[in-house]
Motif scaffolding. Structure first.
Motif, PDB file in Angstrom:
ATOM      1  N   GLY A 279      -8.539  -6.459  -7.036  1.00 47.06           N
ATOM      2  CA  GLY A 279      -7.338  -5.684  -6.777  1.00 47.06           C
ATOM      3  C   GLY A 279      -7.648  -4.235  -6.468  1.00 47.06           C
ATOM      4  N   ASP A 280      -6.720  -3.348  -6.844  1.00 42.14           N
ATOM      5  CA  ASP A 280      -6.769  -1.975  -6.362  1.00 42.14           C
ATOM      6  C   ASP A 280      -7.247  -0.955  -7.381  1.00 42.14           C
ATOM      7  OD1 ASP A 280      -4.632  -1.921  -8.065  1.00 42.14           O
ATOM      8  OD2 ASP A 280      -3.108  -1.627  -6.524  1.00 42.14           O
ATOM      9  N   GLY A 281      -7.821  -1.402  -8.483  1.00 42.74           N
ATOM     10  CA  GLY A 281      -8.387  -0.478  -9.453  1.00 42.74           C
ATOM     11  C   GLY A 281      -7.438   0.009 -10.520  1.00 42.74           C
ATOM     12  N   LEU A 282      -6.215  -0.490 -10.537  1.00 37.67           N
ATOM     13  CA  LEU A 282      -5.228  -0.026 -11.511  1.00 37.67           C
ATOM     14  C   LEU A 282      -5.374  -0.751 -12.848  1.00 37.67           C
ATOM     15  CD1 LEU A 282      -2.016   0.181  -9.283  1.00 37.67           C
ATOM     16  CD2 LEU A 282      -3.552   2.050  -9.944  1.00 37.67           C
TER      17      LEU A 282
ATOM     18  N   ALA B 254      -6.180   9.487  -5.977  1.00 37.66           N
ATOM     19  CA  ALA B 254      -5.618   8.968  -7.237  1.00 37.66           C
ATOM     20  C   ALA B 254      -5.739  10.031  -8.322  1.00 37.66           C
ATOM     21  CB  ALA B 254      -6.345   7.701  -7.658  1.00 37.66           C
ATOM     22  N   THR B 255      -4.860   9.962  -9.301  1.00 39.45           N
ATOM     23  CA  THR B 255      -4.910  10.891 -10.428  1.00 39.45           C
ATOM     24  C   THR B 255      -5.135  10.163 -11.751  1.00 39.45           C
ATOM     25  OG1 THR B 255      -2.493  10.790 -10.632  1.00 39.45           O
ATOM     26  CG2 THR B 255      -3.408  12.566  -9.284  1.00 39.45           C
ATOM     27  N   ASP B 256      -5.180   8.840 -11.725  1.00 35.31           N
ATOM     28  CA  ASP B 256      -5.452   8.058 -12.925  1.00 35.31           C
ATOM     29  C   ASP B 256      -6.890   7.561 -12.869  1.00 35.31           C
ATOM     30  OD1 ASP B 256      -5.185   6.292 -10.853  1.00 35.31           O
ATOM     31  OD2 ASP B 256      -3.965   4.853 -11.954  1.00 35.31           O
ATOM     32  N   VAL B 257      -7.261   6.696 -13.815  1.00 34.83           N
ATOM     33  CA  VAL B 257      -8.645   6.225 -13.901  1.00 34.83           C
ATOM     34  C   VAL B 257      -9.077   5.456 -12.658  1.00 34.83           C
ATOM     35  CG1 VAL B 257      -8.089   4.030 -15.037  1.00 34.83           C
ATOM     36  CG2 VAL B 257     -10.310   5.119 -15.474  1.00 34.83           C
TER      37      VAL B 257
ATOM     38  N   LYS C 117     -12.020   3.606  -7.064  1.00 33.99           N
ATOM     39  CA  LYS C 117     -11.814   3.822  -5.635  1.00 33.99           C
ATOM     40  C   LYS C 117     -12.933   4.682  -5.058  1.00 33.99           C
ATOM     41  CE  LYS C 117      -6.803   3.298  -6.005  1.00 33.99           C
ATOM     42  NZ  LYS C 117      -5.483   3.973  -6.058  1.00 33.99           N
ATOM     43  N   ALA C 118     -13.334   5.704  -5.805  1.00 34.77           N
ATOM     44  CA  ALA C 118     -14.423   6.560  -5.330  1.00 34.77           C
ATOM     45  C   ALA C 118     -15.729   5.785  -5.215  1.00 34.77           C
ATOM     46  CB  ALA C 118     -14.599   7.746  -6.279  1.00 34.77           C
TER      47      ALA C 118
END
Length: 366
Positions: A52-55, A196-199, A204-205
């Motif tokens: 998924g998208d890392g959330l 992004a501003t969360d973990v 993503k990086a």
């Protein structure tokens, strides 16, 4: 159950979308057994495939789930791998002083850049298993050093092998991979590019560092280069060292949610993309081993030196005076204690071990 030693997956060349080639490695059974025997403490050595998208809402680890301290992640969890990873390229393995230089270099660059030291270490492990003499690769873009960065200046294995690898060169390798070079971005820029501003910014990086971009779907396993890269980095941050790698390069791009490995293995190939990353299968399977932890008989000196560490216990029964080259991991292994114990007996000792001072006596038994 089989243990699959984690393999090296090289970073992309970032802004040009041309991935650096994986540095082939087959971490030998001999080294694996030696590393396992030397292991004193780990967090959660399991592998969970994160899709998924890392959330966090999709099951990715919160930052509170990461290995609690940089010292634990490097010296307790991964020093065994870093001590013997270079032999796979027929070059000298890291010395203790070179591992200390990696530690100091990460701390320096983390302070300079604001990038979490644990994240820098996870990328180093992903790229080179921490070998200071990792070969420089070039598959359209030159990728040197511990982080296989974008055409950086620092390397100890290009047109000759340097042994020892100088401390300033080691720090520059880490700086090039973290702060970027004139040719391409580092982790600091990739974190900003994640928006992004969360973990999830870290996961993503990691994907951007590997492939230069995130797939338009937002799925961190889709697109080009090494599909399992972000999942691998997330696992390293939560304590993965030797557990079976079960991420499937062929399916993670369409997956959301998580799958935690129990027994058996998964797809451990690194097929990449023909235009970006050549196919390699650099894994070695070794039998399951349960590390034997031998508690040393040392209990410390009965009296401290003339200088006690601030916050040292008044009822201390054993003292140790810090020598050149010491760090918390060495003290823990020497006396068979944990970081938590050291901090309980030395209440002003910081969790990152940055105030373990030369010549001061610390309590190691109470």
């Amino acid at each position: 159950m089989l243990v699959v030693i984690p393999f090296i997956l090289a970073a992309g060349s970032l802004s040009t979308l041309v991935s650096g080639a994986p540095v082939p490695s087959t971490f030998s059974a001999r080294n694996a057994f030696a590393s396992l025997r030397s292991l004193v403490e780990r967090n959660s050595d399991t592998y969970t495939t994160y899709g998924g998208d890392g959330l966090v809402s999709q099951g990715w680890p919160a930052q509170s789930d990461w290995v609690s301290s940089f010292d634990t992640m490097l010296f307790n969890n991964n020093k065994g791998i870093m001590t013997s990873s270079c032999s796979e390229w027929n070059v000298a393995d890291n010395s203790d002083s070179e591992i200390t230089d990696i530690y100091n270099g990460i701390k320096t660059v983390s302070a300079e850049s604001g990038v979490d030291a644990r994240f820098i270490l996870a990328i180093i492990l992903q790229e080179s298993n921490g070998c200071v003499r990792v070969p420089t690769t070039n598959w359209g873009v030159r990728n040197p050093g511990l982080m296989q960065d974008h055409n950086g200046a620092a390397t100890c294995n290009e047109n000759g092998v340097q042994n020892p690898c100088p401390a300033d060169t080691i720090t520059q390798m880490i700086r090039d991979g973290t702060e970027g070079t004139s040719s391409g971005d580092g982790l600091k820029q990739c974190l900003a590019e994640s928006k992004a501003t969360d973990v999830s910014m870290y996961y993503k990086a990691a994907r951007i560092f590997n492939s230069g971009s995130i797939d338009s779907s937002g799925n961190l396993g889709a697109g080009v280069a090494t599909h399992c890269y972000a999942s691998d980095v997330a696992n390293r941050l939560t304590g993965w060292v030797y557990a079976t790698h079960t991420c499937s390069e062929s399916s993670i791009g369409s997956m959301t949610g998580t799958v935690t490995a129990t027994t058996g293995g998964g797809d451990t190939t690194n097929p990449g993309d023909n235009t970006h990353t050549p196919t390699v299968t650099p894994t070695t399977v070794v039998p399951t081993v349960t590390p034997t932890i031998v508690v040393p008989t040392q209990v410390g000196d009965s009296t401290p030196s003339s200088t006690k560490a601030p916050g040292a216990s008044a009822s201390c029964k054993g003292w140790y005076t810090v020598q050149s080259g010491d760090y918390c991991g060495i003290v823990e292994q020497k006396f068979g204690v944990t970081m938590a114990q050291l901090q309980s007996w030395n209440t002003q000792l910081l969790s990152d071990c940055s105030n373990l001072w030369l010549g001061y006596s610390y309590c190691v038994s109470a």
